[in-house]
Design a protein around this motif. Structure first.
Motif, PDB file in Angstrom:
ATOM      1  N   ARG A  25      -1.751   6.627   1.337  1.00  0.00           N
ATOM      2  CA  ARG A  25      -2.136   6.424  -0.070  1.00  0.00           C
ATOM      3  C   ARG A  25      -2.347   4.942  -0.364  1.00  0.00           C
ATOM      4  O   ARG A  25      -3.255   4.568  -1.108  1.00  0.00           O
ATOM      5  N   ALA A  26      -1.512   4.091   0.228  1.00  0.00           N
ATOM      6  CA  ALA A  26      -1.656   2.641   0.021  1.00  0.00           C
ATOM      7  C   ALA A  26      -3.009   2.165   0.554  1.00  0.00           C
ATOM      8  O   ALA A  26      -3.752   1.467  -0.135  1.00  0.00           O
ATOM      9  N   ARG A  27      -3.343   2.582   1.766  1.00  0.00           N
ATOM     10  CA  ARG A  27      -4.613   2.148   2.378  1.00  0.00           C
ATOM     11  C   ARG A  27      -5.787   2.652   1.547  1.00  0.00           C
ATOM     12  O   ARG A  27      -6.753   1.921   1.309  1.00  0.00           O
ATOM     13  N   ALA A  28      -5.690   3.911   1.093  1.00  0.00           N
ATOM     14  CA  ALA A  28      -6.776   4.482   0.280  1.00  0.00           C
ATOM     15  C   ALA A  28      -6.929   3.719  -1.032  1.00  0.00           C
ATOM     16  O   ALA A  28      -8.029   3.654  -1.592  1.00  0.00           O
ATOM     17  N   ALA A  29      -5.838   3.132  -1.528  1.00  0.00           N
ATOM     18  CA  ALA A  29      -5.887   2.379  -2.791  1.00  0.00           C
ATOM     19  C   ALA A  29      -6.353   0.936  -2.568  1.00  0.00           C
ATOM     20  O   ALA A  29      -6.449   0.160  -3.518  1.00  0.00           O
ATOM     21  N   GLY A  30      -6.629   0.569  -1.309  1.00  0.00           N
ATOM     22  CA  GLY A  30      -7.132  -0.778  -1.041  1.00  0.00           C
ATOM     23  C   GLY A  30      -6.089  -1.766  -0.554  1.00  0.00           C
ATOM     24  O   GLY A  30      -6.381  -2.953  -0.387  1.00  0.00           O
ATOM     25  N   VAL A  31      -4.864  -1.289  -0.337  1.00  0.00           N
ATOM     26  CA  VAL A  31      -3.795  -2.191   0.110  1.00  0.00           C
ATOM     27  C   VAL A  31      -4.038  -2.571   1.573  1.00  0.00           C
ATOM     28  O   VAL A  31      -4.030  -1.726   2.456  1.00  0.00           O
ATOM     29  N   ARG A  32      -4.254  -3.861   1.796  1.00  0.00           N
ATOM     30  CA  ARG A  32      -4.612  -4.324   3.141  1.00  0.00           C
ATOM     31  C   ARG A  32      -3.408  -4.831   3.913  1.00  0.00           C
ATOM     32  O   ARG A  32      -3.477  -5.016   5.137  1.00  0.00           O
ATOM     33  N   GLY A  33      -2.314  -5.066   3.206  1.00  0.00           N
ATOM     34  CA  GLY A  33      -1.110  -5.514   3.888  1.00  0.00           C
ATOM     35  C   GLY A  33       0.110  -5.292   3.023  1.00  0.00           C
ATOM     36  O   GLY A  33       0.019  -5.257   1.787  1.00  0.00           O
ATOM     37  N   ILE A  34       1.243  -5.101   3.690  1.00  0.00           N
ATOM     38  CA  ILE A  34       2.519  -4.893   2.997  1.00  0.00           C
ATOM     39  C   ILE A  34       3.565  -5.704   3.759  1.00  0.00           C
ATOM     40  O   ILE A  34       3.591  -5.675   4.997  1.00  0.00           O
ATOM     41  N   PRO A 221       3.741   1.407  -2.427  1.00  0.00           N
ATOM     42  CA  PRO A 221       2.743   0.323  -2.377  1.00  0.00           C
ATOM     43  C   PRO A 221       1.395   0.662  -3.025  1.00  0.00           C
ATOM     44  O   PRO A 221       0.717  -0.243  -3.539  1.00  0.00           O
ATOM     45  N   ALA A 222       0.993   1.941  -3.013  1.00  0.00           N
ATOM     46  CA  ALA A 222      -0.287   2.295  -3.627  1.00  0.00           C
ATOM     47  C   ALA A 222      -0.352   1.887  -5.093  1.00  0.00           C
ATOM     48  O   ALA A 222      -1.437   1.671  -5.638  1.00  0.00           O
ATOM     49  N   TYR A 223       0.800   1.769  -5.739  1.00  0.00           N
ATOM     50  CA  TYR A 223       0.823   1.457  -7.176  1.00  0.00           C
ATOM     51  C   TYR A 223       0.670  -0.026  -7.478  1.00  0.00           C
ATOM     52  O   TYR A 223       0.611  -0.416  -8.642  1.00  0.00           O
TER      53      TYR A 223
END
Ligand SMILES: [Zn+2]
Ligand SMILES: [Zn+2]
Length: 259
Positions: A25-34, A221-223
């Motif tokens: 879900r994070a990747r789908a939301a555009g999160v490129r790193g955590i 992270p998606a949020y």
């Protein structure tokens, strides 16, 4: 909108059953790193194991002020070794002072904070600072330790503009989390408008502090995009441009090259 979650606790048991789905879900939301943040002996081991396995997750090792009273010499030695030997360890902390809950005695918190700043300086990794109801003392201590020479971030910023200015003067980044989206955000909207473009990052601090409209549930992270969108609105910036800026700042803060 490209995004980077600068402060998560992905290794917490909250995600034991569905971490893969959380990351999807994070990747789908555009999160490129955590960056997943260690807080004590066990979690420092867990974050390193996770970051070794996942190409878009990095780690920090540290001892949270709540756990300061339990810290041993062996813990400091292990953290220093991990920070030196593991390429995926990109920062030191979370460390700091928490006089809101005082789960460890203040004197233990101070000693463990200073000790970690010294190790971070020795290994050349930025500080991830936790500060709650302790801004005056934490900022004085950071100034005394010349934290600006090391660099770092005031995570889950909870102060006002005057405190933000002092953090910036010390050379720190300021990280905004879910509370900037709350109705009772106090000084945070003003802080979101005040911090210059090159010093601002965002985070979830998940599983805690979910942004509106997820309050009361588990954060993930998606949020982080919900927080970034509110910040973009407050700064009257286009979200896409702000997302790029925040992502570039996060990469710079932790010395990460995003491909
Ligand atoms: Zn914290
Ligand atoms: Zn945290």
């Amino acid at each position: 909108m490209p995004l980077f979650d600068t402060h998560a606790h992905l290794h917490f048991p909250d995600y034991a059953n569905d971490l893969d789905a959380v990351l999807d879900r994070a990747r789908a939301a555009g999160v490129r790193g955590i960056v997943t943040i260690g807080t004590d002996r066990e979690t420092n081991r867990a974050v390193v194991a996770l970051a070794r396995r996942l190409p878009d997750v990095w780690a920090t090792v540290g001892i949270h002020p709540h756990d300061a009273a339990e810290a041993t010499e062996a813990d400091f030695a292990e953290m220093e070794r991990l920070a030196r030997e593991e390429a995926r360890v990109v920062g030191f902390g979370e460390m700091g002072l928490d006089f809101f809950r005082n789960l460890s005695p203040p004197e233990a918190q101070r000693l463990v904070f200073r000790r970690q700043i010294a190790i971070a300086r020795a290994v050349g990794k930025p500080l991830v600072i936790h500060c709650r109801d302790a801004h005056d003392e934490a900022l004085a201590l950071l100034a005394e330790e010349r934290a600006g020479e090391i660099g770092g971030v005031m995570h889950c910023f909870s102060g006002d503009v005057a405190i933000a200015r002092r953090c910036l003067d010390l050379g720190l980044f300021i990280s905004l989390a879910g509370p900037v989206t709350y109705k009772n955000a106090r000084a945070l909207p003003e802080v979101a408008r005040f911090v210059p473009d090159d010093r601002l990052v965002v985070e979830t601090d998940c599983p805690y502090l979910p942004p509106t409209p997820h309050r009361g549930k588990r954060n993930e992270p998606a949020y982080v995009g919900l927080t970034a969108s509110v910040v973009a609105e407050l700064r009257k910036t286009d979200p896409e441009t702000l997302g790029q800026t925040l992502t570039a700042n996060a990469a710079k803060l932790f010395g990460i090259t995003l491909t």
